[in-house]
Design a protein around this motif. Structure first.
Motif, PDB file in Angstrom:
ATOM      1  N   ARG A   7       0.829  -1.340  -0.053  1.00  0.00           N
ATOM      2  CA  ARG A   7       0.098   0.064   0.058  1.00  0.00           C
ATOM      3  C   ARG A   7       0.927   1.183  -0.079  1.00  0.00           C
ATOM      4  O   ARG A   7       0.621   1.972  -0.852  1.00  0.00           O
ATOM      5  N   ILE A   8       1.711   1.197   1.009  1.00  0.00           N
ATOM      6  CA  ILE A   8       2.683   2.501   1.006  1.00  0.00           C
ATOM      7  C   ILE A   8       3.542   2.588  -0.179  1.00  0.00           C
ATOM      8  O   ILE A   8       3.899   3.810  -0.621  1.00  0.00           O
ATOM      9  N   PHE A   9       3.889   1.424  -0.600  1.00  0.00           N
ATOM     10  CA  PHE A   9       4.911   1.629  -1.820  1.00  0.00           C
ATOM     11  C   PHE A   9       4.186   2.127  -2.902  1.00  0.00           C
ATOM     12  O   PHE A   9       4.678   2.896  -3.693  1.00  0.00           O
ATOM     13  N   ARG A  10       2.951   1.466  -3.331  1.00  0.00           N
ATOM     14  CA  ARG A  10       2.021   2.169  -4.334  1.00  0.00           C
ATOM     15  C   ARG A  10       1.993   3.566  -4.035  1.00  0.00           C
ATOM     16  O   ARG A  10       1.925   4.264  -5.107  1.00  0.00           O
ATOM     17  N   GLU A  11       1.673   3.836  -2.842  1.00  0.00           N
ATOM     18  CA  GLU A  11       1.120   5.293  -2.715  1.00  0.00           C
ATOM     19  C   GLU A  11       2.511   6.284  -2.857  1.00  0.00           C
ATOM     20  O   GLU A  11       2.403   7.411  -3.818  1.00  0.00           O
TER      21      GLU A  11
END
Ligand SMILES: Cc1cc2nc3c(=O)[nH]c(=O)nc-3n(C[C@H](O)[C@H](O)[C@H](O)COP(=O)(O)O)c2cc1C
Length: 163
Positions: A7-11
Motif C-alpha cells: 500500500r505504502i509502496f504504491r502510494e
C-alpha cells in the motif's frame, strides 16, 4: 530488514508523475492487444533502447512474446478515457481506428508520439516482466496537445514554468 508494504509502496511511487502510454502488440491471430502503462522508460541512446514493466497477470505479454515486438503510444491530455479503457479488460480496440507501425504494431490515433521496438531481452523481476526493446521506428505525432500525466492516482497534464 525493514519491509515496505504494497500500500505504502504504491502510494509513494504514485508521487512520481508518469507520462501515460498504451503498449500495443499483435497476438497470434494478428489481433491488436494493448494495455495502459506508466512504467516505461528510455534506456539507451546508442543503440536506442526502451523498456516497459508488465504485470505477470496481464494478457498483453503473451502477444508481445508472440510478435517479438511492441509499440509505445504516448497519450495526450484528451486521452484519459482511452487510458482507462486500456487499463480494463474488454474489447479495448472496438471503435478505434488504429493503424500500424512499420513492423505491424498497432498505433492509436491522435497520439503525441510513438516508438516501435523489437524485444531484445525479457527479464523476470518480482511480479513483473521487464521487456527491453530495441527501437526500430519512432515518430512525433500531434504537436498541438499536452501530455497525459498520472500522479497521485489521478490524471493531470503539464504546465510550463516561467523561464
Ligand atoms: C495510469 C495507469 C498506469 C498503469 N501502468 C501499468 C504499468 O506500467 N505496467 C502494468 O503492467 N500495468 C499498468 N497498469 C495496469 C494495466 O493497464 C492493467 O492491468 C491492464 O488491464 C492490463 O491489460 P492486459 O491484461 O489486457 O494486458 C496501469 C494502469 C493505469 C490506469
Amino acid at each position: 530488514m525493514m519491509s515496505v508494504g504494497p500500500r505504502i509502496f504504491r502510494e509513494v511511487m504514485g508521487r512520481l508523475a508518469g507520462g501515460v502510454t498504451v503498449v500495443t502488440a499483435l497476438d497470434g491471430d494478428r489481433r491488436a492487444r494493448g494495455f495502459t502503462a506508466t512504467a516505461v522508460c528510455s534506456v539507451s541512446l546508442d543503440p536506442p533502447l526502451v523498456l516497459v514493466c508488465v504485470g505477470r497477470e496481464a494478457h498483453t505479454p503473451s502477444a508481445i512474446r508472440h510478435s517479438g515486438r511492441y509499440a509505445l503510444n504516448f497519450l495526450c491530455s484528451d486521452d484519459a478515457a482511452t487510458s482507462d479503457r486500456f487499463a480494463t479488460e474488454g474489447s479495448k480496440f472496438d471503435g478505434i481506428e488504429w493503424h500500424t507501425a512499420p513492423a505491424g504494431s498497432p498505433l492509436l490515433p491522435g497520439i503525441l508520439a510513438w516508438v516501435e521496438c523489437e524485444v531484445e531481452q525479457d527479464v523476470e523481476a518480482g511480479d513483473h516482466t521487464v521487456f527491453i526493446g530495441r527501437v526500430t521506428a519512432a515518430a512525433i505525432g500531434r504537436t498541438d496537445r499536452d501530455p497525459l500525466v498520472h500522479f497521485g492516482g489521478r490524471y493531470h497534464t503539464v504546465a510550463a514554468m516561467d523561464p
